[in-house]
Design a protein around this motif. Structure first.
Motif, PDB file in Angstrom:
ATOM      1  N   VAL A  40     -12.227 -25.419  12.345  1.00 17.32           N
ATOM      2  CA  VAL A  40     -13.049 -24.218  12.510  1.00 17.32           C
ATOM      3  C   VAL A  40     -13.363 -24.017  13.986  1.00 17.32           C
ATOM      4  O   VAL A  40     -13.947 -24.890  14.635  1.00 17.32           O
ATOM      5  N   GLY A  41     -12.966 -22.874  14.512  1.00 22.30           N
ATOM      6  CA  GLY A  41     -13.153 -22.572  15.929  1.00 22.30           C
ATOM      7  C   GLY A  41     -11.826 -22.636  16.641  1.00 22.30           C
ATOM      8  O   GLY A  41     -11.073 -23.602  16.459  1.00 22.30           O
ATOM      9  N   PRO A  42     -11.479 -21.621  17.427  1.00 17.41           N
ATOM     10  CA  PRO A  42     -10.159 -21.587  18.065  1.00 17.41           C
ATOM     11  C   PRO A  42      -9.881 -22.767  18.987  1.00 17.41           C
ATOM     12  O   PRO A  42      -8.754 -23.264  19.034  1.00 17.41           O
TER      13      PRO A  42
ATOM     14  N   LEU B 136     -13.662 -31.722   7.552  1.00 17.06           N
ATOM     15  CA  LEU B 136     -13.870 -30.443   8.221  1.00 17.06           C
ATOM     16  C   LEU B 136     -14.242 -30.739   9.661  1.00 17.06           C
ATOM     17  O   LEU B 136     -15.214 -31.442   9.934  1.00 17.06           O
ATOM     18  N   VAL B 137     -13.450 -30.224  10.609  1.00 16.05           N
ATOM     19  CA  VAL B 137     -13.732 -30.407  12.032  1.00 16.05           C
ATOM     20  C   VAL B 137     -14.071 -29.036  12.593  1.00 16.05           C
ATOM     21  O   VAL B 137     -13.246 -28.121  12.545  1.00 16.05           O
ATOM     22  N   ALA B 138     -15.292 -28.892  13.109  1.00 17.21           N
ATOM     23  CA  ALA B 138     -15.769 -27.564  13.466  1.00 17.21           C
ATOM     24  C   ALA B 138     -16.540 -27.563  14.770  1.00 17.21           C
ATOM     25  O   ALA B 138     -17.099 -28.574  15.189  1.00 17.21           O
ATOM     26  N   SER B 139     -16.568 -26.398  15.409  1.00 18.50           N
ATOM     27  CA  SER B 139     -17.442 -26.203  16.560  1.00 18.50           C
ATOM     28  C   SER B 139     -18.851 -25.957  16.046  1.00 18.50           C
ATOM     29  O   SER B 139     -19.060 -25.674  14.865  1.00 18.50           O
ATOM     30  N   GLU B 140     -19.821 -26.027  16.940  1.00 15.31           N
ATOM     31  CA  GLU B 140     -21.215 -25.968  16.515  1.00 15.31           C
ATOM     32  C   GLU B 140     -21.646 -24.593  16.010  1.00 15.31           C
ATOM     33  O   GLU B 140     -22.728 -24.465  15.440  1.00 15.31           O
ATOM     34  N   GLU B 141     -20.794 -23.570  16.157  1.00 12.24           N
ATOM     35  CA  GLU B 141     -21.125 -22.262  15.593  1.00 12.24           C
ATOM     36  C   GLU B 141     -20.918 -22.213  14.081  1.00 12.24           C
ATOM     37  O   GLU B 141     -21.345 -21.282  13.411  1.00 12.24           O
TER      38      GLU B 141
ATOM     39  N   VAL C 129     -17.453 -32.939  10.565  1.00 12.66           N
ATOM     40  CA  VAL C 129     -17.564 -33.320  11.971  1.00 12.66           C
ATOM     41  C   VAL C 129     -17.817 -32.067  12.793  1.00 12.66           C
ATOM     42  O   VAL C 129     -16.996 -31.147  12.803  1.00 12.66           O
ATOM     43  N   VAL C 130     -18.958 -32.006  13.459  1.00 12.45           N
ATOM     44  CA  VAL C 130     -19.320 -30.842  14.273  1.00 12.45           C
ATOM     45  C   VAL C 130     -19.337 -31.258  15.742  1.00 12.45           C
ATOM     46  O   VAL C 130     -20.028 -32.211  16.119  1.00 12.45           O
ATOM     47  N   LEU C 131     -18.559 -30.565  16.558  1.00 12.31           N
ATOM     48  CA  LEU C 131     -18.443 -30.890  17.975  1.00 12.31           C
ATOM     49  C   LEU C 131     -19.075 -29.801  18.835  1.00 12.31           C
ATOM     50  O   LEU C 131     -19.041 -28.619  18.472  1.00 12.31           O
ATOM     51  N   PRO C 132     -19.639 -30.172  19.984  1.00 12.09           N
ATOM     52  CA  PRO C 132     -20.212 -29.175  20.900  1.00 12.09           C
ATOM     53  C   PRO C 132     -19.148 -28.188  21.362  1.00 12.09           C
ATOM     54  O   PRO C 132     -17.960 -28.508  21.401  1.00 12.09           O
TER      55      PRO C 132
ATOM     56  N   GLU D 150     -13.695 -33.665  27.079  1.00 10.45           N
ATOM     57  CA  GLU D 150     -14.379 -34.532  26.116  1.00 10.45           C
ATOM     58  C   GLU D 150     -13.944 -34.207  24.687  1.00 10.45           C
ATOM     59  O   GLU D 150     -13.733 -35.109  23.864  1.00 10.45           O
ATOM     60  N   ARG D 151     -13.792 -32.916  24.385  1.00 14.18           N
ATOM     61  CA  ARG D 151     -13.369 -32.515  23.040  1.00 14.18           C
ATOM     62  C   ARG D 151     -11.946 -33.009  22.749  1.00 14.18           C
ATOM     63  O   ARG D 151     -11.664 -33.494  21.652  1.00 14.18           O
TER      64      ARG D 151
END
Length: 300
Positions: A46-48, A101-106, A124-127, A137-138
């Protein structure tokens, strides 16, 4: 039983069956687990920037679904959709047999993320800070989780090389005045949004040696004619998909504010680079710098 409670019971039942149907593998030796911690995971990204990074690491074969914004990536366009990143569908995610699920914080809404956790999906939510350091870092975080540490370091090395070349191009530019760039995207046919400080587009402008013409505010806000005139941009930066809703470059030139200015030029980048800073951001920076070059003699 109320309709709401009935639907909730159906969701939990379907989710439980989906995960129960997947046989539990024997526990791997500790050394193998450390080498590839989630190598067999079925991923929804989730997130480009997240999706671009996972594919760039060579883990695209594990991706079973993506959010709508990730469809801007050509490699992800055939992937099943699980909804807009802020309005994800828990039913769609579970139905794909997702294990992570790997996603950005939005990503959201929060209730959906919690629902997924209760049925065994690793969330998993990443900054999603729009900086080069956060991008490095990502890349490294995802590489470690996917057992792709070597590929991750190669991506970081290539990113650093691309950005070093961009700095060298800026230093070699003969004109002393940095170009003023107004970054816009279309939200529907009649609304243009401008990207201010702290946005991916704003960071691209800075990395390319330009100046964000509207840096006095953070995030995105609707464009006004007064703001355009005050910004006095040399260039307009847009994601490629935003041109059609505004009627192409000709339609853009009739936009209030821009219609009052002369001499600005248009530069487009891939949508994914306008929305997030992934491992290939160097390509977008290079495209911007190409656009800053004076037009060929005799061209309009």
């Amino acid at each position: 039983m109320s309709r709401a409670s009935g639907l909730s019971w159906v969701f939990i039942t379907v989710a439980s069956l989906a995960h129960a149907a997947v046989p539990v593998p024997a526990k791997p030796p500790a050394a193998a687990a450390a080498k590839a911690p989630v190598n067999a995971a079925k991923l929804v990204t989730v997130g480009p920037a997240i999706t671009e990074t996972v594919f760039a690491l060579g883990a695209g074969g594990q991706v079973v679904g993506v959010d709508d914004t990730s469809l801007a990536l050509e490699v992800a366009r055939k992937s099943p959709k699980v909804g807009y990143q802020r309005a994800l569908s828990s039913e769609a995610i579970v139905a794909l047999g997702t294990s992570q699920l790997v996603a950005s914080e939005e990503a959201g809404p929060p209730g959906v993320l919690e629902q997924l956790k209760t049925v065994g999906v690793d969330v998993v939510v990443l900054p999603n800070k729009h900086t080069v350091d956060a991008t490095r870092e990502r890349i490294r975080t995802l590489a470690q989780r996917l057992g792709k540490a070597e590929q991750g370091e190669a991506l970081v090395k290539q990113l650093d090389s691309d950005l070093r070349k961009a700095r060298e191009r800026t230093a070699a530019r003969k004109d002393a005045k940095p170009p003023r760039v107004l970054a816009l995207y279309a939200r529907g046919a009649n609304v243009l949004m401008v990207a201010g400080a702290g946005t991916a587009a704003g960071e691209l402008v800075t990395l390319s040696g330009g100046v964000n013409a509207i840096a006095g505010h953070a995030g995105h806000k609707p464009l006004t004619a007064e703001a355009v005139v005050e910004a006095a941009p040399d260039f307009i930066l847009m994601p490629a998909s935003s041109l059609e809703p505004v009627g192409g470059e000709e339609g853009l030139s009739r936009t209030p504010g821009l219609s009052q200015l002369r001499g600005w030029r248009l530069i487009t980048v891939d949508d994914v680079h306008f929305m997030g800073l992934g491992p290939h951001m160097g390509k977008a920076v290079s495209r911007l710098q190409d656009g800053y070059a004076p037009p060929a003699r005799g061209s309009k």
